[in-house]
Structures are given as C-alpha cells and as structure tokens.
Design a protein around this motif. Structure first.
Motif, short mmCIF file in Angstrom:
data_model
loop_
_atom_site.label_atom_id
_atom_site.label_comp_id
_atom_site.label_asym_id
_atom_site.label_seq_id
_atom_site.Cartn_x
_atom_site.Cartn_y
_atom_site.Cartn_z
N GLY A 127 0.86 -1.44 -0.12
CA GLY A 127 -0.20 -0.06 0.00
C GLY A 127 1.08 1.33 -0.05
N ASN A 128 2.20 1.14 -0.55
CA ASN A 128 3.14 2.31 -0.11
C ASN A 128 3.42 2.86 -1.69
N PHE A 129 3.07 3.98 -1.99
CA PHE A 129 3.64 4.52 -3.30
C PHE A 129 4.33 5.89 -3.15
N HIS A 130 5.07 6.11 -4.25
CA HIS A 130 5.94 7.36 -4.36
C HIS A 130 5.49 8.15 -5.62
N VAL A 131 5.18 9.29 -5.27
CA VAL A 131 5.08 10.42 -6.31
C VAL A 131 6.34 11.17 -6.28
N MET A 132 7.05 10.93 -7.43
CA MET A 132 7.99 11.89 -7.65
C MET A 132 7.65 13.02 -8.36
N ILE A 133 7.64 14.22 -7.57
CA ILE A 133 7.02 15.72 -8.29
C ILE A 133 8.10 16.33 -8.70
N LEU A 134 8.51 16.59 -9.62
CA LEU A 134 9.52 17.35 -10.29
C LEU A 134 9.02 18.81 -10.63
N PHE A 135 9.93 19.94 -10.44
CA PHE A 135 9.50 21.42 -10.31
C PHE A 135 10.75 22.19 -10.63
N ASP A 136 10.48 23.23 -11.15
CA ASP A 136 11.78 24.30 -11.34
C ASP A 136 11.78 24.86 -10.08
N PRO A 137 13.02 24.92 -9.69
CA PRO A 137 13.39 25.54 -8.46
C PRO A 137 13.50 27.03 -8.34
#
Lengths: 460, 460
Positions: free
Chosen positions: B371-381
């Motif tokens: 039940g474990n999931f990762h959302v890798m959120i990419l963004f312009d710093p």
C-alpha cells in the motif's frame, strides 16, 4: 464515599463488584504464582469507562490490573498489590472486518478462537495461536505467539494499531492502518508486550491472512531428542517456508496418548505443517522428508485427512493440560526460553538431561522453528526439596539460554516469574525500560509488580 | 583548545576533519532539502570512538548527526543545527555471519549490496532493498524497506539487536539473538526508525533468509493506472505469497526506456516476482495471471531469464534516477504515503490526476503490495509558482492518505520534510514521542531538528 462507591458512581454499579467469588476468580491465572485477590473487579463496556477507571485510580494511586481470559502463565493478571482488576469480557466485539485490507479491528476481550470463527466466512484467519483460548488484548499485552509463528510472526508482527488509555487517562493511537510506516517513534512495538504496565488497550487493529489453499500436516519421530532438534535446525536452514515445526518429547507424547487416547509412538517427535498450493507443498515435503531422514528420522507420516490433522494440533495444543492431568496434585513451573537455532540442540539436550538428573517429572515441547521451547517442570508443592529443585532447574535453563544469546521468555512474558532475570538479560537497557515506565506511569498504578525487577517499585 | 582540537585529542586527529570539501559532502543527502554544512566530520573506527564523541557533544551541547551513505530522501543526514557529522564508513565490517542461525552481525557502515555480496557464498541473502545502496545503519535508522518487503518485511522485521550509544554515552543492547522475545519493553522497535534522534547504532544483528530455489519475474501492463492497482489489490487478497509486486506508471516507464534503453510498453505496469520452488511458483503464477487478466491486464510476460530479470529490477530501482535524468535542472520532491490496500486505487488515481491537473512533471512508482507508493514531483526550483504547486500536491496526497487511515511515510522516514504532518498523523501520541525524546536526549544533541515537528526544539 469509599472507592467502590465512587467507581460505581463513575461507570454504573452494574459494571463493578466486590463479590467474593468474582474477586477469587480474578486472583490468579494458569500459573502457580500465589493468588492475590483484587479489592474491586470492574467490567468496562467502552473506552470511556476505561478512561474513568484509570483516571480515578491514578488520582487515588490505586493499582489497575487488566484481566483477559486469565490464561497467562506468568501471573500477569494477578493483582499482587491489590487494587482494581479490569476485566475486558464485555468489550469483546469485532469493530470492523476490513477483508479487502486483510485487517480486522477488535476490542481486547475477544479471544483468538472467537475471532477466527467469525473470520472463516471471509476466507481469512488470524494466525497467532497460543495453547489457551486467550483474549487478543492479553495476547497483545504479552506479545504472545504460537505454533504458526515460524511462518506468520507473533503478535508484534500482526499489530497495526493499539488504541491505548495512558495512566493519566489520555487516549492515544499507537499506529495506523498502513501495513508499514516510518512515521514517528514506533509506539506499537513499545506497547505490545508491555503487560498492562504502560497503558490499557481498548481497540486493536490486526493483520489477517488468507486461508491457505492447501494444508498438509506430518509427524516424524526420532530416537533421541537431539536428533529431532538437529533435524529441525537442518529443515530451517534449508530455507523452506514451513508453517509449523513443533517438538514434542517422549514424556509429552506419552502424556498426550494417555489424555487424548491417541496412539502416537512414544519417541521424540516433530509435528509439521505446510501451507501453500498443492504442487508447491508436495515439492517442499519431498525435500523436508529427505532432510529429516538424513538427520535420523525413524518414520515420516502424513496427516492429509483434515480430522487427523485437527487431532494432531489439538494434541499439541493440549500438551500442557495433558502433562498436568497425568500428575494430579503436582504444581508446575514452565520455562519459555528462546535461543538462536544453532544452539537449540545443546539447550534442549541440557534441559532434557537435567530433568532426569534432578529426578523431576515434566516434559519438553517447543516451537523449535523459532528456537523457543518450554520445559514443564512438575513438582510437589508440599516438598521444599522439590520446589528448590524445580527453581534450580529453571535457573539453569535460563542461564544456558542467556549464555547462548537468547532470551528468558519467548512468548509467555515476564509477569512475576521472569523479573528476576531482567537485569542479567538486558543489562543497562533495563534502566531505559525503568525510565520509560516512570515517564508513562509516574504513580506506578499500571499493573505494578510486573515486568520490572522486584525492588524497582520503591524507585518509581 | 577548541572543539575540533578536543575531539582530535579524544579519538585521534586522523579520525576528524574540517576540510571544506568533506564538510560540503556531509551537508546534504539525495533530497532537495537545503544543504547545511557540519562544523566537524568524524570517522569513528570503534564503538569506543562513538562513545567519546557523543559524551563530548553531550557535555558541550553540540549536535551529533549520524551519516551513512548520504542516500536519504528526507534530509535525515543534514546537520540543520550544524555540529558534528558522524560518518560510519570506517565501521563497515561484517562482525559475524552465523549461517546456521540465519543471522548476521554487522557494523552500521556496511551497505546492503556489500552485505549481500558477502552472503552469497552462504546461500543466504538480506532482503531489504531500497533503491539506493544505503548503509544498514541508515536503513535501520529510517526503518527502510523496498520491493521485497511485501514478502519478507522491512528493517524493523529483520532487526534482532542494536548495540546503541545513548546521549549520555551508555551503551545498551536493545534485543538479543533470539528470533522472538517477550522479555522487557521492545527497545528494538523503538530505536529502529528513530533516525539518530534517540541513539547511535554501533552494531546491528539482522535476520537472514535462504536464497529461494526458484525465482520467476513477470510484468503485466494495463490500460489505466486504476486497473493496475485494482489488479494488485485482487492478487493480494487472494492470499498468494508474492515476493514483489511493484507499480510503475506510464510516465516512469517512459523515463526508464529513455534512460536504460529498455523497450517496455509505455503503459501502467506491474512488475512481479515469485520466490519458491518450481512447481509451487508455476501454480501461483497461473492463478495470478488469471486474476490479472480478469482485472484488465493487456499482456502478461515472464522474465525467466536471469539477465532479463536483473534488467527489470535494475530498471525499477533506477526509476528515481531515470525520472530526474529526463528533466535536467528540475528539483524533486518525493511523497511516500502508505495506505490500506482497499484505498490504494483511489489514492493513486487521485495523485495521478492531480499531477496532470497541476501541470507538473513527475511519475508514480510504488510498493503496492504494502500500500506504499511514491509520487516523484519535479519542479523548477527557480519558479515560485512551481514550488508552491509541488508543495500543494504533496499536502493533498498526504491528506488523502491520512484520511484513508494511512501514514505520511511508509519507508523514507520523517526527517525534515514530514515533520509538518506528525501532529495530524499521531495526535496525542506525538506528545508521548516528544516525552521519550526528552527522556533519552535531554540536551537535544542527537540529530536535532528531525522527526519531531518544528517548534518542539525550544521545549526540549
């Protein structure tokens, strides 16, 4: 008003009693530790009731001792400093079966057999199976385990969350419904096995498991107890995911034949069980049979028939009763050491030979897959000599286990009887435990006189 | 003498440095949390060195921050209040392989890949496999897990004992070498996952497992992410003991095809693995294939070839890097929620749709069996708007998980980034955690600024 009247006014007089028979029933468990009656027995029906009882007790510095089925083997439920015995039999509901999550939420007073009866229709089961039909609350309190623990893990592995009433009446949730978490400190682990000394559980969330498609049981017997334990160690290191692997010595087999009317060969025996699919089990069993035969197994017999399988596990679970039944009038003391597998043959052989050398009756059974075994030592409670010998043997067995890197209790808990070994086993870590107890229960009202060594009370 | 000179005189000047490059290397981990350099980096070679460092720091109220491989994803190793970074790279030995006990004792600086390399010749392996080659000490500190956790459990399930240096320099053993224990309070559980805030580990005893006789990997892809998660939930509730079941969304599959040169269909995919014997695996796979097809699987492919299997898991473990590689210049924020399985489809679908709705790049991967999931959120710093959107999405995902009965972190730990969710997740239990921290580290020298929420420091 006196304490009893005040408690009645707080939770209702139908939930508290000072009836002599009820007090007597809450004075002991299944161990031979000395009985002590509580002053009052309460039967809470909700967490609010529990909070009121604990808050009152804390304010008035009265001991509070949780009581489940009374099936403990180390005196955890005995109110050694008197006070209030909190019987959870009216909080015995399943709160929610979440079949799709393989989770169930229960109140602490339900027993593991009652729970499994209700889970059947979902195709699920709860795998922790101590010999007695203990309550889930009691099992969580002592970190109980059983014959299936080698495959599924003990209580600590099954518990996702404990709704817990702290000494000051605060209610906390120690975990969540997630199967794993790295959030915050692991309070689940801390409270499981704390034997009512850190808080009282009012709701417990447990992992469940699917009933296996195919189950096969087997038994194989050996010439010596050493051969049987060597075989168990060899099976385990082969990495086969066995569901049960139990040692029963010849004394215990004889007792169970007498008690249950079975006709098992009276030799050191391993009882085995395999959970899986049919072809997988077949392949595993072929391999295990070869390993057992290599290790000196005299005969390897299957119990595919579900009735015979049930008889076998009933016999195993009833071993304790069978041994006592066969020696009326004798008292018993049960050891519960758990040791690294490689040291198990030496540990069991030592206990076996000392039992004979000291001329004591008894028997050895064990969850050998976990390195955990019990020596049931029977003795005449009227004989000072026998009492001394029984205690000496217990000491010797625990010393041997601790020297092997093991623990004085694999599943029964510390209670009263294993407090004497806490310093030797835990060293300076015991001071951390004492500090945690003082932190969470500054008035020492929660099951005082348990877990921590005698003499600590004064310091708390 | 100043602090540096005093520390040099205590442990030897070859074990401490203020070299600028070394300080810089100990200022960050693999997260995008702000880098902070320590004042001093030390390289202890024994537990005695660790004791001296901690005692000195405690006396002088200097922060002590343990450092493993620097592969953390929540800033645990960043010395946010400066002080001493304790790098365990010179304490990286295997102390003892106890193959017959399925146990290994290691120093904290060894990595899980180094350990498994040494275990091969014993036919054994250690099953916790985070994406990075983290140290065992770091993994114990965050209660790490990985793709095999659905079958074997995470770090907390593997740890038998932690030799731990407390804030005042006392050394304790939190457990024993027994596979299970009901003796005393469960300090193992408390210290695992405490992220260096309660003590520093100097030796770790771990359970090992036999390398399975037969391993089969498979992948199956679906039209929608919801279909894939529904299939995973159906497989799990069927009670089949699957070894790995990993979700990889189409964005992540695309990234890995670009990065690794694989040609996986760019659809939501489950990567699976089965451990057992050959006939048992065959029967399990037939059943799982039927369940997956019923749930809308478009194609179910086997990777029996060990090279193709290795490629598949390399691809899965490298997903994080692949996603970052595909978007040079972008910063990342990774969520790590873990939720009850029945709520997983809604949780993943929500994250998936919000990633699109907010116009953010990224990808979703997950240990869906837990039940474990990762959302890798990419963004312009450099973009305030993108930073705000990324943080908003993180909040939304955690809120959704907590409402589902889940946790804000399944395996990465709290570190810096998940402190903000601790009160919401733990309620009053957080106060117990804070009290335990105050008890064990009254001067707040052990990794201050981690785990407990911001603002707590002043109170400690």
């Amino acid at each position: 008003m006196n304490n009893f009247e005040e408690i009645c006014s707080l939770i209702g007089k139908d939930k508290a009693t000072m009836n002599e028979t009820v007090l007597l029933n809450h004075s002991k468990d299944e161990s031979d530790h000395e009985a002590v009656e509580p002053d009052i027995v309460v039967f809470p029906e909700s967490k609010e009731d529990v909070v009121k009882i604990v808050q009152y007790a804390n304010k008035n510095q009265i001991p509070v001792v949780p009581f489940g089925a009374g099936s403990g083997l180390e005196g955890q439920a005995i109110p050694v400093h008197k006070g209030i015995s909190v019987n959870f039999e009216r909080m015995n509901r399943i709160v929610e079966v979440r079949a799709d999550d393989l989770v169930v939420i229960v109140q602490p007073g339900i027993t593991h057999m009652q729970l499994n009866e209700q889970l059947k229709k979902h195709g699920l089961f709860f795998p922790v199976d101590p010999g007695a039909d203990a309550t889930i609350g009691g099992m969580a309190s002592t970190n109980a385990s059983g014959t299936l623990t080698v495959r599924y893990g003990g209580m600590r592995n099954q518990i996702l969350n404990l709704e817990t009433v702290l000494a000051d009446g605060r209610i906390i949730q120690t975990g969540s419904l997630a199967k794993k978490s790295s959030s915050g400190y692991h309070l689940n682990g801390l409270f499981v096995g704390s034997e009512g000394t850190l808080g009282l559980f009012t709701e417990i969330s447990l992992k469940l498991h699917g009933i296996p498609e195919n189950i096969v049981a087997a038994r194989c017997f050996f010439k010596t107890v050493r051969d049987s334990v060597d075989a168990a160690a060899a099976i385990l290191t082969a990495g086969i995911p066995i569901a049960r692997i139990e040692l029963v010595d010849s004394r215990s087999i004889k007792a169970v034949n007498d008690y249950e009317g079975t006709d098992y060969p009276e030799e050191p025996t391993l009882f085995l069980e395999f959970h899986g699919n049919e072809s997988g089990n077949k392949e595993d069993i072929d391999l295990i049979k070869a390993i057992a035969e290599e290790a000196g197994c005299l005969e390897f017999l299957f119990e595919t028939d579900s009735l015979k399988r049930a008889t076998l596990w009933k016999a195993r679970h009833g071993m304790n009763y069978a041994l006592r039944h066969g020696s009326p009038g004798l008292a018993s003391l049960t050891t519960d050491v758990c040791v690294p597998i490689s040291t198990l043959p030496d540990n069991v052989e030592f206990a076996d030979s000392q039992l004979d050398a000291l001329g004591l009756k008894g028997g050895i059974v064990g969850h050998v897959g976990d390195g955990n075994f019990h020596v049931m030592i029977l003795f005449d409670p009227a004989s000072h000599e026998q009492i001394a010998k029984a205690k000496e043997l217990e000491h010797q067995i625990v010393e041997f286990a601790l020297k092997s890197g093991g623990t004085c209790t694999g599943e029964h808990g510390v209670g009263i009887g294993k407090r004497q070994f806490q310093r030797q086993e835990h060293g300076d870590a015991l001071d951390v435990m004492i500090d945690i107890k003082k932190l969470l229960d500054p008035n020492n009202i929660l099951n005082p006189g348990k877990v921590l060594p005698a003499g600590i009370e004064q310091k708390i």
